[in-house]
Enzyme design. Structure first.
Site, PDB file in Angstrom:
ATOM      1  N   ASN A   7      19.091  19.301 -38.099  1.00  0.00           N
ATOM      2  CA  ASN A   7      18.166  18.287 -37.602  1.00  0.00           C
ATOM      3  C   ASN A   7      18.947  16.977 -37.513  1.00  0.00           C
ATOM      4  O   ASN A   7      19.189  16.328 -38.531  1.00  0.00           O
ATOM      5  CB  ASN A   7      16.982  18.158 -38.571  1.00  0.00           C
ATOM      6  CG  ASN A   7      15.931  17.190 -38.077  1.00  0.00           C
ATOM      7  OD1 ASN A   7      16.097  16.543 -37.037  1.00  0.00           O
ATOM      8  ND2 ASN A   7      14.847  17.066 -38.822  1.00  0.00           N
ATOM      9  N   ARG A  90      16.567  21.342 -34.399  1.00  0.00           N
ATOM     10  CA  ARG A  90      15.267  20.745 -34.158  1.00  0.00           C
ATOM     11  C   ARG A  90      15.417  19.718 -33.036  1.00  0.00           C
ATOM     12  O   ARG A  90      16.276  18.832 -33.115  1.00  0.00           O
ATOM     13  CB  ARG A  90      14.774  20.056 -35.423  1.00  0.00           C
ATOM     14  CG  ARG A  90      13.434  19.449 -35.243  1.00  0.00           C
ATOM     15  CD  ARG A  90      12.941  18.789 -36.492  1.00  0.00           C
ATOM     16  NE  ARG A  90      11.584  18.315 -36.264  1.00  0.00           N
ATOM     17  CZ  ARG A  90      11.006  17.385 -36.990  1.00  0.00           C
ATOM     18  NH1 ARG A  90      11.637  16.824 -37.980  1.00  0.00           N
ATOM     19  NH2 ARG A  90       9.782  17.009 -36.726  1.00  0.00           N
ATOM     20  N   HIS A 179       5.152  17.782 -34.419  1.00  0.00           N
ATOM     21  CA  HIS A 179       5.054  18.641 -35.621  1.00  0.00           C
ATOM     22  C   HIS A 179       4.703  20.081 -35.231  1.00  0.00           C
ATOM     23  O   HIS A 179       4.140  20.834 -36.029  1.00  0.00           O
ATOM     24  CB  HIS A 179       3.960  18.164 -36.606  1.00  0.00           C
ATOM     25  CG  HIS A 179       4.174  16.817 -37.186  1.00  0.00           C
ATOM     26  ND1 HIS A 179       3.161  15.897 -37.302  1.00  0.00           N
ATOM     27  CD2 HIS A 179       5.275  16.226 -37.708  1.00  0.00           C
ATOM     28  CE1 HIS A 179       3.623  14.797 -37.870  1.00  0.00           C
ATOM     29  NE2 HIS A 179       4.915  14.960 -38.113  1.00  0.00           N
ATOM     30  N   ARG A 240       2.772   3.989 -38.993  1.00  0.00           N
ATOM     31  CA  ARG A 240       2.217   3.953 -37.627  1.00  0.00           C
ATOM     32  C   ARG A 240       0.718   3.691 -37.677  1.00  0.00           C
ATOM     33  O   ARG A 240       0.022   4.224 -38.548  1.00  0.00           O
ATOM     34  CB  ARG A 240       2.456   5.283 -36.908  1.00  0.00           C
ATOM     35  CG  ARG A 240       3.910   5.639 -36.702  1.00  0.00           C
ATOM     36  CD  ARG A 240       4.029   6.872 -35.816  1.00  0.00           C
ATOM     37  NE  ARG A 240       5.387   7.352 -35.756  1.00  0.00           N
ATOM     38  CZ  ARG A 240       5.781   8.549 -36.213  1.00  0.00           C
ATOM     39  NH1 ARG A 240       4.913   9.394 -36.737  1.00  0.00           N
ATOM     40  NH2 ARG A 240       7.034   8.905 -36.105  1.00  0.00           N
ATOM     41  N   GLU A 392       9.388  24.164 -41.840  1.00  0.00           N
ATOM     42  CA  GLU A 392       9.878  24.087 -40.458  1.00  0.00           C
ATOM     43  C   GLU A 392      11.240  24.754 -40.318  1.00  0.00           C
ATOM     44  O   GLU A 392      11.541  25.360 -39.291  1.00  0.00           O
ATOM     45  CB  GLU A 392       9.948  22.620 -40.016  1.00  0.00           C
ATOM     46  CG  GLU A 392       8.570  22.019 -39.845  1.00  0.00           C
ATOM     47  CD  GLU A 392       8.567  20.502 -39.794  1.00  0.00           C
ATOM     48  OE1 GLU A 392       8.547  19.964 -38.695  1.00  0.00           O
ATOM     49  OE2 GLU A 392       8.598  19.873 -40.871  1.00  0.00           O
TER      50      GLU A 392
END
Ligand code: AMP
Length: 412
Positions: A7, A90, A179, A240, A392
């Protein structure tokens, strides 16, 4: 086969080596501050841990260092890079081009490049990670796994924004969702765990971490999700703001404030407002103290009014999404909590489910104390509420293994 999961961020490279025979993690690590002073690698293989500080000018050097430590006589777990069967990467944004993971070739790289405007911070870094691994592991297949792919089954009524249609047709402005690898893993795993088929099941997945998103999954396919063109839409998150009236952007751009709350005195750009909405809002912006839910909990429990408000906004937002997704799917059979907050925060889970008895969801406070895979709903709850830790990396490794051995992804 051993699969390396990578990643890559703009100045970091996270990795995990997984032996697919038993899906066992062999080693993992993080290269940080690539191209910045103070670059270092943190690596662990089981109980063995090490840290190396050295100059790491670019992603290729980071990938080289990763391979070196993986083959290290003391901290390594392989004798040669030939033992790595494939690398799974990823990738944040696959736009509408990718509905599943793919083996990286020139066309795939171009499609990832075409998505740079949609994921300007992540996609260039993800591609740098791919190209660095290609250079240091010549001939080893590379696979791209997209955060957006699982959500590509959303129907147009769920993914379109109500702006003139040409913006979707010409500029691909639409909801993509993120996601996806987590939502896909969790939606499969919960059915396996409960011993039920995804067919006929209406599942709501609450991926609650520093970034948070919900998805509505019917018959194993994503029907809707809370993040949008970018990960800014949806729930209140760590930093956020989540969904808000788009006119707020214009209003704040014209009336910006300094950190101390006094007027800045001149307008700022839309980009500046979006940076604030991405990095200084959410739990951090409301509490004024922290983006971390653990801190918010401690502060709220001690009576801090701003942290209490931030926590209440988050809980209220999750409840509203659950209600709307249940309505969209004509009911809900399973609600799942996952990711850092979803897996660990029993208080938040209890508060989210509290009051949802009208739709058949009731929590068992004792069972809810878990931090592991578990059913946490009461025996008489019509909706099964679960905690399912996300993974993941395993999902990326599985797709990578499938693509290099059979040419296609199972159970997409
Ligand atoms: P993630 O982005 O999935 O790593 O999740 C990060 C969020 O999960 C942060 O807000 C943390 O406060 C929360 N979190 C992570 N671990 C724990 C834990 N052990 N207990 C409570 N909250 C946690």
């Amino acid at each position: 086969m051993k699969i390396l999961v990578v990643n890559a961020g703009s100045s970091s490279l996270k990795y995990q080596l997984i032996d697919m025979d038993g899906e066992k993690e062999l080693a993992k690590g993080l290269v940080e501050r690539i191209g910045i002073e103070g670059s270092r690698l943190k690596h662990s293989a089981g109980e063995k841990k090490t840290e190396i500080e050295q100059e790491i000018p670019d992603h290729e050097a980071a990938a080289q260092l990763m391979l070196k430590i993986l083959q290290d006589p003391e901290y390594g777990v392989i004798k040669s890079t030939d033992e790595i069967g494939a690398v799974g990467h990823r990738v944040l944004h696959g736009g509408s081009a990718f509905t599943a993971s793919v083996i990286v070739n020139d066309a795939a790289k171009q499609a990832i490049r075409d998505c740079f405007p949609l994921g300007p911070l992540h996609n260039p870094a993800n591609l740098m990670g791919i190209e660095a691994c290609e250079k240091v592991m010549k001939g080893t297949p590379q696979v791209a796994v997209f955060d957006t792919a699982f959500h590509q089954t959303m129907p147009p009524k769920a993914y379109m924004y109500g702006v003139p249609k040409m913006y979707e047709e010409k500029l691909h402005v639409r909801r993509y969702g993120f996601h996806g690898t987590s939502h896909r893993f969790v939606s499969r795993r919960v059915c396996e765990f409960l011993g039920v088929s995804p067919e006929g099941k209406r599942i709501i997945i609450c991926h609650l971490g520093n970034g948070s998103s919900l998805s509505a999954v019917k018959d194993g396919k994503c029907q809707d999700t809370s993040m949008g063109l970018t990960p800014l839409e949806g729930l209140l998150m760590g930093t956020r703001c989540g969904s808000c009236d788009p006119a707020v952007v214009q209003f704040i751009a014209n009336n910006p404030l300094k950190e101390d709350g006094t007027p800045l005195g001149h307008p700022v750009s839309v980009d500046d407002v979006l940076t604030m909405m991405n990095k200084k809002s959410g739990l951090l912006g409301i509490s004024g103290k922290s983006s971390d839910c653990r801190d918010i909990d401690s502060l709220a429990d001690a009576g801090d009014p701003d942290a209490t408000l931030a926590r209440e906004m988050l809980i209220y937002g999750i409840k509203k999404y659950i209600g709307s997704y249940a309505a969209a799917m004509g009911g809900v059979d399973i609600i799942v909590f996952t990711a850092g907050i979803g897996e660990n925060n029993a208080y938040l889970r209890e508060r989210v489910i509290d009051g949802l008895e009208f739709m058949g969801a009731k929590i068992d406070p004792e069972k809810n104390k878990t931090r592991k895979e578990a059913v946490i709903s009461a025996c008489d709850s019509k909706v099964t509420v679960c905690v399912i830790p996300t993974n993941e990396e395993i999902m990326i490794a599985r797709d990578t293994l499938d693509l290099v051995t059979t040419g296609k992804v199972r159970d997409n």
